[in-house]
Design a protein around this motif. Structure first.
Motif, PDB file in Angstrom:
ATOM      1  N   LYS A   1       0.827  -1.203   0.000  1.00  0.00           N
ATOM      2  CA  LYS A   1       0.000   0.000   0.000  1.00  0.00           C
ATOM      3  C   LYS A   1       0.859   1.249   0.000  1.00  0.00           C
ATOM      4  N   ARG A   2       0.456   2.241  -0.711  1.00  0.00           N
ATOM      5  CA  ARG A   2       1.236   3.470  -0.750  1.00  0.00           C
ATOM      6  C   ARG A   2       0.337   4.681  -0.755  1.00  0.00           C
ATOM      7  N   VAL A   3       0.687   5.672   0.032  1.00  0.00           N
ATOM      8  CA  VAL A   3      -0.094   6.896   0.004  1.00  0.00           C
ATOM      9  C   VAL A   3       0.656   7.887  -0.866  1.00  0.00           C
ATOM     10  N   THR A   4      -0.024   8.511  -1.801  1.00  0.00           N
ATOM     11  CA  THR A   4       0.671   9.485  -2.657  1.00  0.00           C
ATOM     12  C   THR A   4       0.040  10.860  -2.507  1.00  0.00           C
ATOM     13  N   PHE A   5       0.870  11.879  -2.651  1.00  0.00           N
ATOM     14  CA  PHE A   5       0.392  13.250  -2.619  1.00  0.00           C
ATOM     15  C   PHE A   5       0.351  13.772  -4.030  1.00  0.00           C
ATOM     16  N   SER A   6      -0.696  14.473  -4.352  1.00  0.00           N
ATOM     17  CA  SER A   6      -0.724  15.065  -5.681  1.00  0.00           C
ATOM     18  C   SER A   6       0.054  16.380  -5.678  1.00  0.00           C
ATOM     19  N   ASN A   7       0.064  17.041  -4.528  1.00  0.00           N
ATOM     20  CA  ASN A   7       0.761  18.320  -4.451  1.00  0.00           C
ATOM     21  C   ASN A   7       2.170  18.104  -3.902  1.00  0.00           C
ATOM     22  N   THR A   8       3.146  17.869  -4.780  1.00  0.00           N
ATOM     23  CA  THR A   8       4.509  17.565  -4.372  1.00  0.00           C
ATOM     24  C   THR A   8       5.160  18.737  -3.653  1.00  0.00           C
ATOM     25  N   TRP A   9       4.861  19.939  -4.108  1.00  0.00           N
ATOM     26  CA  TRP A   9       5.498  21.118  -3.522  1.00  0.00           C
ATOM     27  C   TRP A   9       5.087  21.306  -2.067  1.00  0.00           C
ATOM     28  N   LEU A  10       3.832  21.090  -1.808  1.00  0.00           N
ATOM     29  CA  LEU A  10       3.359  21.226  -0.440  1.00  0.00           C
ATOM     30  C   LEU A  10       4.029  20.160   0.435  1.00  0.00           C
ATOM     31  N   ALA A  11       4.094  18.948  -0.101  1.00  0.00           N
ATOM     32  CA  ALA A  11       4.735  17.870   0.653  1.00  0.00           C
ATOM     33  C   ALA A  11       6.183  18.231   0.960  1.00  0.00           C
ATOM     34  N   ALA A  12       6.898  18.726  -0.036  1.00  0.00           N
ATOM     35  CA  ALA A  12       8.301  19.087   0.153  1.00  0.00           C
ATOM     36  C   ALA A  12       8.432  20.166   1.217  1.00  0.00           C
ATOM     37  N   LEU A  13       7.516  21.129   1.138  1.00  0.00           N
ATOM     38  CA  LEU A  13       7.556  22.234   2.101  1.00  0.00           C
ATOM     39  C   LEU A  13       7.337  21.720   3.521  1.00  0.00           C
ATOM     40  N   LEU A  14       6.426  20.746   3.649  1.00  0.00           N
ATOM     41  CA  LEU A  14       6.097  20.232   4.969  1.00  0.00           C
ATOM     42  C   LEU A  14       7.246  19.418   5.566  1.00  0.00           C
ATOM     43  N   ILE A  15       7.960  18.699   4.726  1.00  0.00           N
ATOM     44  CA  ILE A  15       9.050  17.891   5.312  1.00  0.00           C
ATOM     45  C   ILE A  15      10.366  18.662   5.368  1.00  0.00           C
ATOM     46  N   ALA A  16      10.408  19.857   4.765  1.00  0.00           N
ATOM     47  CA  ALA A  16      11.658  20.613   4.709  1.00  0.00           C
ATOM     48  C   ALA A  16      12.282  20.876   6.084  1.00  0.00           C
ATOM     49  N   PRO A  17      11.494  21.338   7.085  1.00  0.00           N
ATOM     50  CA  PRO A  17      12.133  21.629   8.376  1.00  0.00           C
ATOM     51  C   PRO A  17      12.839  20.403   8.945  1.00  0.00           C
ATOM     52  N   GLN A  18      12.170  19.253   8.824  1.00  0.00           N
ATOM     53  CA  GLN A  18      12.762  18.027   9.331  1.00  0.00           C
ATOM     54  C   GLN A  18      14.045  17.692   8.568  1.00  0.00           C
ATOM     55  N   LEU A  19      13.997  17.868   7.249  1.00  0.00           N
ATOM     56  CA  LEU A  19      15.181  17.570   6.441  1.00  0.00           C
ATOM     57  C   LEU A  19      16.343  18.473   6.815  1.00  0.00           C
ATOM     58  N   VAL A  20      16.021  19.749   7.035  1.00  0.00           N
ATOM     59  CA  VAL A  20      17.081  20.688   7.411  1.00  0.00           C
ATOM     60  C   VAL A  20      17.722  20.251   8.717  1.00  0.00           C
ATOM     61  N   LEU A  21      16.893  19.853   9.675  1.00  0.00           N
ATOM     62  CA  LEU A  21      17.424  19.401  10.966  1.00  0.00           C
ATOM     63  C   LEU A  21      18.313  18.175  10.792  1.00  0.00           C
ATOM     64  N   VAL A  22      17.805  17.207  10.034  1.00  0.00           N
ATOM     65  CA  VAL A  22      18.578  15.979   9.833  1.00  0.00           C
ATOM     66  C   VAL A  22      19.896  16.297   9.140  1.00  0.00           C
ATOM     67  N   PHE A  23      19.821  17.189   8.166  1.00  0.00           N
ATOM     68  CA  PHE A  23      21.052  17.534   7.461  1.00  0.00           C
ATOM     69  C   PHE A  23      22.048  18.223   8.398  1.00  0.00           C
ATOM     70  N   THR A  24      21.561  19.208   9.156  1.00  0.00           N
ATOM     71  CA  THR A  24      22.473  19.984   9.995  1.00  0.00           C
ATOM     72  C   THR A  24      23.079  19.137  11.108  1.00  0.00           C
ATOM     73  N   PHE A  25      22.244  18.280  11.708  1.00  0.00           N
ATOM     74  CA  PHE A  25      22.742  17.565  12.879  1.00  0.00           C
ATOM     75  C   PHE A  25      23.181  16.146  12.588  1.00  0.00           C
TER      76      PHE A  25
END
Lengths: 460, 295
Positions: free
Chosen positions: B4-28
């Motif tokens: 099963k897979r959940v997909t988002f049609s709005n990729t940009w919104l998804a990217a924006l939502l996970i961005a803070p987490q990605l920044v944290l993971v990248f920095t630390f």
């Protein structure tokens, strides 16, 4: 000096960093608020490593400076331990956020000399017209922090040396009123104490500062080649030769015979605690613990300090200084340097040098201050009686090649290698010979890595 | 594992939502890990500046050191035994509370506390309690002299840090086990009880199999935590001694890097440790997870 659970100043280096930092941050916030209201003072940052009661003394010293004049302001931040002060300064320097002055312990001297991140003290004193007279420092203190050419790169600050603490009442039971001057006499005394029913005549631990570094110095024995490392980064450890193996073998015998006992935080009591509560009748420790024993000693404990015994057939030499010095860091503004110079001049005034021994167990670092204190009867006061022994020990002879200090790369790791091997020897896992040979081999490996890391740089 | 897979049609919104987490993971994580990777192939002077490329030299130094392998061996023993101990005790406690033994409300509340105690404080407490001369356990030495001495005996020292680590992990495991047990439908155990199965039979046949996902999750967390998070306890309790008997990999990294200022050697060791933990986790997911059935 090393940290955490060692025998020197009992409360040095305990992890109270957060507490201290937040207090410092509060103080910082408060001072910023206050300063904005008045004419601005020139500020500079000073980081210190000491913690606990000694950390409070450091903060107090800053306060005294800030109250002594209106122009400058020292913003002092405790780093929660000597090794953290060094780590944090390195990290801060790499991020260009470093303080102007930092307190660095004896073992960190090499890293700072090779760092190319400091403002050498002689040049600094000249550039900012400090009133300092380098000859005021005791020679043994000067030599520890000087380059191989005798030039000072940092300002000696809190200083101590090692002495023997002995329990007068216990010695009186075996009919002796004087401390043993030789290790041979000490051994006879320990046997007599055991015969008199004492289960711990001598407490020792695996700290190399007393057993290896101080003992080698007072017997004028090298710890490493090339003048204990002063003459270059190619030095090699030589503690598997000469007197040290003999002393370690003695410690092992004494331990096995029930004369001496290992006392560490892991066994339940450090040597200082075991001596202060009367469990053990003697120990070698820093004079900085004089106040600790005085304050925490069992009521009625009759004790005194004496110079560390010397083996028969050796002539006594000066012991080494322990403690820390103040380094001026590079890349700060002219105003900050002027403020720093005023601070350094202030802490070196006789009044301030004399203040330190009053509130800590440290020794006065300059000759004029010591003379004044002696003449004023400081050492005749019951509370401070015996403190002069550290001065006698430190100034017993002019420093030689083997007694100027120890300047080895990554000395913290070397100490811990030697410590581990001493533990293995005392636990019976290794013989003295094998253990010390292993310690030397592993330490030399550390020294070669250090030499390679600093390829192309030479010790000043 | 289903497809099963959940997909988002709005990729940009998804990217924006996970961005803070990605920044944290990248920095630390990725940035420091990248820096460590670079340092492990160079010799880095403490204050920075002119570092030299030395290829595999740091790794060679690490692997040729017999004491390093000693350290790996101790770390594995430590991680396995504290995981078994911490999970075993937690499971028993959780079962007790789940069965609502008298006073379970108080236990449920209290068992979580140890997890809130910082590792150095745990270390300090265990050092005092288990000190051979002065601690509570010194009574043991009065009956059998010399039987307990973590200051001299390496095995005793390993037992000491294992106990301390397990003690602080029990609380965490307890909460998860209890939650797992309580999410098992009562009807199942009641039905089994009506069919005449006893307490132990119900645990073995119903509760434990249904707890498998929790069990698996906790094994991964406990092992990883024992490998990478135990230096606070070691530092205060034994300082790596006696004679390196408790010199865990993570403690060796700390002493070489932060005390010894040999950043390159510490970087090489932390990469080795990271690879070890990653591969352990990989093995667990690859081979153990297959046996786990998620309900």
């Amino acid at each position: 000096m090393r940290v955490a659970g060692q025998t020197r100043p009992a409360n040095e280096g305990h992890p109270m960093a957060r507490n201290r930092l937040s207090i410092a941050a509060l103080a910082l916030a408060a001072t910023i608020g206050a300063a904005q209201a008045q004419t601005p003072r020139v500020k500079f940052e000073y980081w210190y490593g000491l913690t606990g009661q000694l950390g409070e003394v450091m903060a107090e010293h800053c306060k005294r400076f800030n109250e002594s004049q209106p122009k400058f302001e020292a913003v002092c931040v405790g780093q929660g331990g000597y090794d953290r002060a060094e780590q944090n300064t390195i990290a801060a320097f790499r991020a260009r956020q470093h303080p102007t002055i930092v307190q660095i312990y004896d073992a960190g001297t090499v890293n700072f000399m090779l760092s190319q991140a400091t403002y050498n003290a002689v040049q600094f004193a000249k550039d900012f017209k400090m009133k300092i007279d380098w000859n005021d420092y005791f020679p043994g203190i000067r030599s520890y922090y000087a380059t191989s050419k005798g030039e000072m790169w940092s300002f000696p600050y809190n200083s101590s040396s090692a002495v023997m603490y002995w329990n007068r009442a216990e010695w009186a039971k075996i009919g002796r009123t004087t401390p043993p001057a030789t290790w041979e006499q000490f051994e006879r005394d320990m046997r007599a104490l055991k015969a008199a029913g004492h289960s711990c005549a001598y407490a020792f631990d695996f700290d190399t500062w007393q057993s290896m570094e101080q003992l080698s110095a007072i017997h004028n024995q090298p710890v490493a080649t090339l003048g204990n490392g002063y003459e270059g980064l190619g030095a090699e450890l030589v503690i598997n030769q000469g007197l040290f193996p003999r002393h370690v073998a003695n410690l092992k015998t004494w331990q096995d015979e029930g004369l001496a006992r290992v006392q560490t935080a892991q066994t339940g009591k450090t040597i200082v605690q075991a001596f202060a509560d009367g469990t053990c009748a003697s120990m070698l420790s820093s004079i900085a613990n004089h106040g600790v024993v005085g304050d925490t000693g069992r009521p009625g404990l009759e004790w005194d300090v004496a110079m560390i015994p010397v083996y028969e057939g050796f002539s006594r030499h000066n012991s080494l200084v322990g403690g820390a010095s103040l380094w001026v860091m590079a890349n700060k503004s002219k105003e900050e340097y002027e403020a720093a110079a005023a601070f350094l001049d202030f802490v070196l005034t006789p009044a301030e040098v004399k203040w330190m021994p009053n509130v800590t167990g440290y020794i006065p670092i300059t000759v004029p201050a010591f003379n004044q204190m002696r003449d004023e009867g400081f050492y005749a006061q019951p509370k401070f009686k015996g403190r002069e022994v550290a001065m006698q020990s430190l100034t017993f002879t002019p420093p030689t090649k083997n007694t100027s200090g120890i300047r080895l790369g990554n000395f913290t790791s070397i100490r811990s290698e030697v410590r581990s091997e001493l533990e293995a020897i005392m636990n019976g896992q290794k013989t003295v010979e094998v253990g010390l040979n292993d310690a030397v081999a592993r330490s030399n490996h550390i020294l070669r890595r250090f030499e390679q890391t600093f390829r192309g740089r030479t010790l000043p | 594992m289903t497809g099963k897979r959940v997909t988002f049609s709005n990729t940009w919104l998804a990217a924006l939502l996970i961005a803070p987490q990605l920044v944290l993971v990248f920095t630390f994580f990725y940035w420091p890990a990248g820096e460590a990777l670079y340092w492990s192939f160079t010799l880095e002077p403490p204050f920075g500046g002119e570092n030299q490329w030395v290829g595999w030299q740091n790794f060679k130094t690490v692997f040729e050191d017999p004491l390093y392998w000693n350290s790996v061996r101790i770390s594995v023993v430590f991680a396995l035994s504290s995981t078994v101990l911490a999970m075993g005790i937690a499971l028993v406690l959780a079962v007790f509370v789940d069965r609502r033994l008298p006073g379970y409300q108080a236990y449920r509340f209290m068992y979580f506390w140890p997890y809130a105690v910082a590792a150095p404080a745990v270390g300090l407490a265990f050092r005092f309690i288990f000190a051979p001369d002065a601690g509570f356990v010194s009574a043991l030495n009065q009956w059998y002299p010399g039987i307990w001495n973590p200051a001299r005996d390496g095995v005793d020292a390993v037992i000491l840090i294992t106990l301390a680590n397990a003690w602080s992990m029990v609380a965490y495991n307890f909460i998860f086990f209890l939650a797992g047990l309580q999410s098992i439908p009562r009807t199942l155990t009641e039905a089994a009880a009506m069919d005449g199965s006893g307490v132990l039979r119900r645990m073995a046949d119903i509760q434990f199999p249904l707890l498998a996902p929790t069990f698996f999750f906790l094994v991964v967390i406990n092992l990883t935590d024992s490998f990478v998070n135990s230096f606070g306890i070691v530092d205060i309790t034994t300082a790596g001694g006696p004679a390196r008997a408790t010199d865990l990999m993570v403690y060796k990294i700390y002493s070489d890097g932060f005390k010894g200022k040999d950043y390159s050697l510490a970087a090489a060791q932390s990469l080795v440790l990271m690879l070890l933990v990653v591969s352990l986790t990989f093995i667990q997911f690859r081979f153990v997870e297959r046996r786990v059935h998620y309900t």
